[in-house]
Motif scaffolding. Structure first.
Motif, PDB file in Angstrom:
ATOM      1  N   LEU A 262       9.269 -14.057 -21.717  1.00 61.62           N
ATOM      2  CA  LEU A 262      10.335 -13.601 -22.774  1.00 61.62           C
ATOM      3  C   LEU A 262      11.096 -12.392 -22.366  1.00 61.62           C
ATOM      4  O   LEU A 262      12.354 -12.508 -21.931  1.00 61.62           O
ATOM      5  CB  LEU A 262       9.594 -13.398 -23.987  1.00 61.62           C
ATOM      6  CG  LEU A 262      10.599 -13.028 -25.204  1.00 61.62           C
ATOM      7  CD1 LEU A 262      11.559 -14.178 -25.287  1.00 61.62           C
ATOM      8  CD2 LEU A 262       9.646 -12.969 -26.259  1.00 61.62           C
ATOM      9  N   PRO A 263      10.549 -11.247 -22.067  1.00 64.11           N
ATOM     10  CA  PRO A 263      11.374 -10.120 -21.570  1.00 64.11           C
ATOM     11  C   PRO A 263      12.098 -10.433 -20.307  1.00 64.11           C
ATOM     12  O   PRO A 263      13.045  -9.641 -19.946  1.00 64.11           O
ATOM     13  CB  PRO A 263      10.431  -8.916 -21.283  1.00 64.11           C
ATOM     14  CG  PRO A 263       8.959  -9.642 -21.144  1.00 64.11           C
ATOM     15  CD  PRO A 263       9.122 -10.820 -22.120  1.00 64.11           C
ATOM     16  N   ALA A 264      11.513 -11.058 -19.298  1.00 60.09           N
ATOM     17  CA  ALA A 264      12.183 -11.449 -18.137  1.00 60.09           C
ATOM     18  C   ALA A 264      13.694 -11.971 -18.363  1.00 60.09           C
ATOM     19  O   ALA A 264      14.500 -12.082 -17.587  1.00 60.09           O
ATOM     20  CB  ALA A 264      11.482 -12.280 -17.071  1.00 60.09           C
ATOM     21  N   LEU A 265      13.861 -12.656 -19.559  1.00 57.41           N
ATOM     22  CA  LEU A 265      15.090 -13.234 -19.843  1.00 57.41           C
ATOM     23  C   LEU A 265      16.322 -12.131 -20.293  1.00 57.41           C
ATOM     24  O   LEU A 265      17.408 -12.484 -20.415  1.00 57.41           O
ATOM     25  CB  LEU A 265      15.215 -13.923 -21.186  1.00 57.41           C
ATOM     26  CG  LEU A 265      14.127 -15.133 -21.109  1.00 57.41           C
ATOM     27  CD1 LEU A 265      13.863 -15.855 -22.540  1.00 57.41           C
ATOM     28  CD2 LEU A 265      14.698 -16.346 -19.915  1.00 57.41           C
ATOM     29  N   HIS A 266      15.721 -11.041 -19.936  1.00 58.72           N
ATOM     30  CA  HIS A 266      16.906 -10.000 -20.199  1.00 58.72           C
ATOM     31  C   HIS A 266      17.441  -9.764 -19.128  1.00 58.72           C
ATOM     32  O   HIS A 266      17.481  -8.755 -18.402  1.00 58.72           O
ATOM     33  CB  HIS A 266      16.284  -8.533 -20.731  1.00 58.72           C
ATOM     34  CG  HIS A 266      16.153  -8.283 -22.087  1.00 58.72           C
ATOM     35  ND1 HIS A 266      17.027  -8.160 -22.769  1.00 58.72           N
ATOM     36  CD2 HIS A 266      14.981  -7.755 -22.794  1.00 58.72           C
ATOM     37  CE1 HIS A 266      16.656  -7.785 -24.182  1.00 58.72           C
ATOM     38  NE2 HIS A 266      15.335  -7.615 -24.037  1.00 58.72           N
TER      39      HIS A 266
END
Length: 489
Positions: A262-266
């Motif tokens: 999920l944070p990798a989608l930043h």
């Protein structure tokens, strides 16, 4: 700003609402309390039940705490309840079900848990608490996760117990810990995820000192079992405001340990902003999928919406013409979804369904302008199978463009697909597409025994069915014989 008298009045109103809720369940709660009293023990409604009563949303799940030890609880409840179970007795909890009349005619089924006062300490290197029983309700309340869950109502006298200011925090809609958040999260790191979950469920804010502790102690979540993390994540995702909880997990760094995709989608935006913020897009898709739910929260759909683009970071390419591409991110994302969900101990069936939706979420866009042939419609329905309804919702939710004309065009195109499915549905059994001849008929016509040849023949007939629609029996037999002759040649 409200003055002191106004604040006191607001708190009084909250308590009055709680009294009203408690009166509704009084027949069962007071009856149980009297039985504990007669046996020489005290009983109090506690935790989430008190919180929900104060919020005017108390259901039929009631949590109690008592100074009675587990075996004493069993002795009191077995003659009284309709069913009793002791699966949680190692942690001091006895569960029960009780049918009780509320009002003149209403019969309700109450799910009840009674737990001995606890004052356990967690081994800082273990995933499980070391249970020890307390001697007072104050000992019990101080070990609870948040002040809004650290209130009790002594029964049957209805005496309100609030040693940590939970009522005021509830009125202010804020989550704080009874002691320091560092001590609380050291005792049980899962409470950091519970902060995000309650923020999402109740639409509460998390106190700044709690957020700071979550950031500083995020790595402690690794000591918690995958099953407990998964259960908290499910409750968060199924809540009314999942964006709020997920954002908190990402901002504090906890998501990097429990759901790093999920944070990798930043993704970093290129200087010309030629691709949208995938992280914000994902949260918007989740909310749009929720808006399409028809029968309450759908975990399969929400997980698919949350994970549908997790393959993009691994597939991002900057093309020579300046465009950004994510070729085959749905295939990569499906594999990543399976791996992450398996690590979180999700059931095989749920892993399969969510991964399939992630894999299929771009299929609609592969058919160009929406001029769907019968063959394309059949294949779309066949590939989606029982997930077709969810795929409809996911595909529609995946449009987050601010260009109204483009959004309207996509919506019309998908309307067209659903119309084509409905039209074919009337003529053919699309929900159960299969060849016009079954395995036994194939073996009889070809004069062969069970083996690879039967499977190949079945697959060939299925392709004909998908491409051309249903055939008459004689036509199917002829097609099978022609195929067989080619195989023999």
């Amino acid at each position: 700003m409200p003055n002191a008298n106004e604040a006191t009045s607001a708190l009084s109103q909250v308590q009055d609402r709680a009294v009203s809720e408690l009166l509704r369940v009084a027949p069962v709660a007071d009856d149980l309390a009297r039985r504990f009293q007669e046996a020489g023990f005290s009983l109090a409604l506690v935790g989430g039940s008190v919180r929900d009563a104060l919020l005017g949303r108390l259901g039929n799940d009631l949590d109690f705490t008592t100074d009675a030890r587990p075996q004493d609880i069993l002795k009191i409840m077995r003659p009284w309840a309709d069913a009793v179970w002791d699966v949680g007795i190692a942690f001091g909890t006895v569960g029960a079900q009780k049918e009780a009349r509320v009002g003149d005619t209403t019969e309700r089924s109450f799910q009840i848990e009674v737990t001995t006062y606890r004052s356990e300490a967690y081994d800082r290197t273990s995933r499980k608490p070391e249970v020890s029983y307390g001697d007072s309700i104050e000992d019990d309340l101080v070990r609870r996760d948040f002040t809004v869950n650290a209130m009790a109502v002594a029964l049957p006298e209805k005496r309100f117990i609030d040693p940590h200011g939970g009522l005021r925090d509830l009125a202010e809609r804020v989550l704080r810990t009874p002691g320091t958040p560092e001590e609380s999260f050291s005792d049980d790191p899962l409470r950091m995820m519970r902060a995000a979950r309650f923020a999402a469920q109740l639409d509460f804010e998390v106190a700044p000192e709690v957020v700071t502790a979550m950031k500083e102690m995020a790595g402690r979540i690794e000591i918690v079992s995958a099953e407990r993390v998964r259960d908290e994540l499910n409750k968060l995702i199924l809540s009314a405001h999942p964006r709020k909880g997920l954002t908190l997990l990402v901002d504090t760094g906890i998501a990097s340990y429990v759901l790093p995709e999920l944070p990798a989608l930043h993704l970093e935006r290129d200087e010309h902003h030629r691709h949208k913020d995938v992280y914000e897009h994902t949260l918007t898709v989740l909310e749009q999928a929720m808006a399409l739910e028809e029968d309450g929260p759908d975990l399969t759909l929400r997980l698919a919406a949350l994970l549908h683009d997790i393959g993009k970071p691994r597939t991002r390419r900057f093309e020579k013409d300046g465009r950004v591409s994510f070729h085959h991110h749905e295939v990569v994302g499906a594999k990543m979804t399976k791996k992450r969900m398996t690590a979180l101990k999700y059931s095989n069936e749920l892993v399969k369904d969510v991964s399939r939706l992630v894999e299929l979420h771009l299929r609609f866009h592969g058919y160009g302008t929406g001029e769907w042939t019968d063959s394309a419609v059949r294949r779309y329905v066949r590939d989606a199978g029982p997930l077709l309804g969810r795929l409809h919702k996911l595909t529609r939710s995946d449009c987050t463009t601010r260009n109204r004309r483009k959004a309207a065009a996509l919506a019309r195109a998908y309307d067209g697909l659903e119309e084509r499915i409905a039209q074919l549905q009337e003529k053919e059994e699309l929900d159960s597409i299969r060849p016009d001849l079954d395995g036994n008929q194939i073996m009889e016509i070809l004069g062969v025994k069970p083996g690879p040849a039967v499977g190949k023949a079945y697959k060939h007939l299925l392709e004909l069915r998908l491409e051309n629609g249903p055939m008459e029996h004689d036509e199917a037999v002829k097609a099978l014989q022609e195929w067989w002759a080619e195989q023999q040649g």
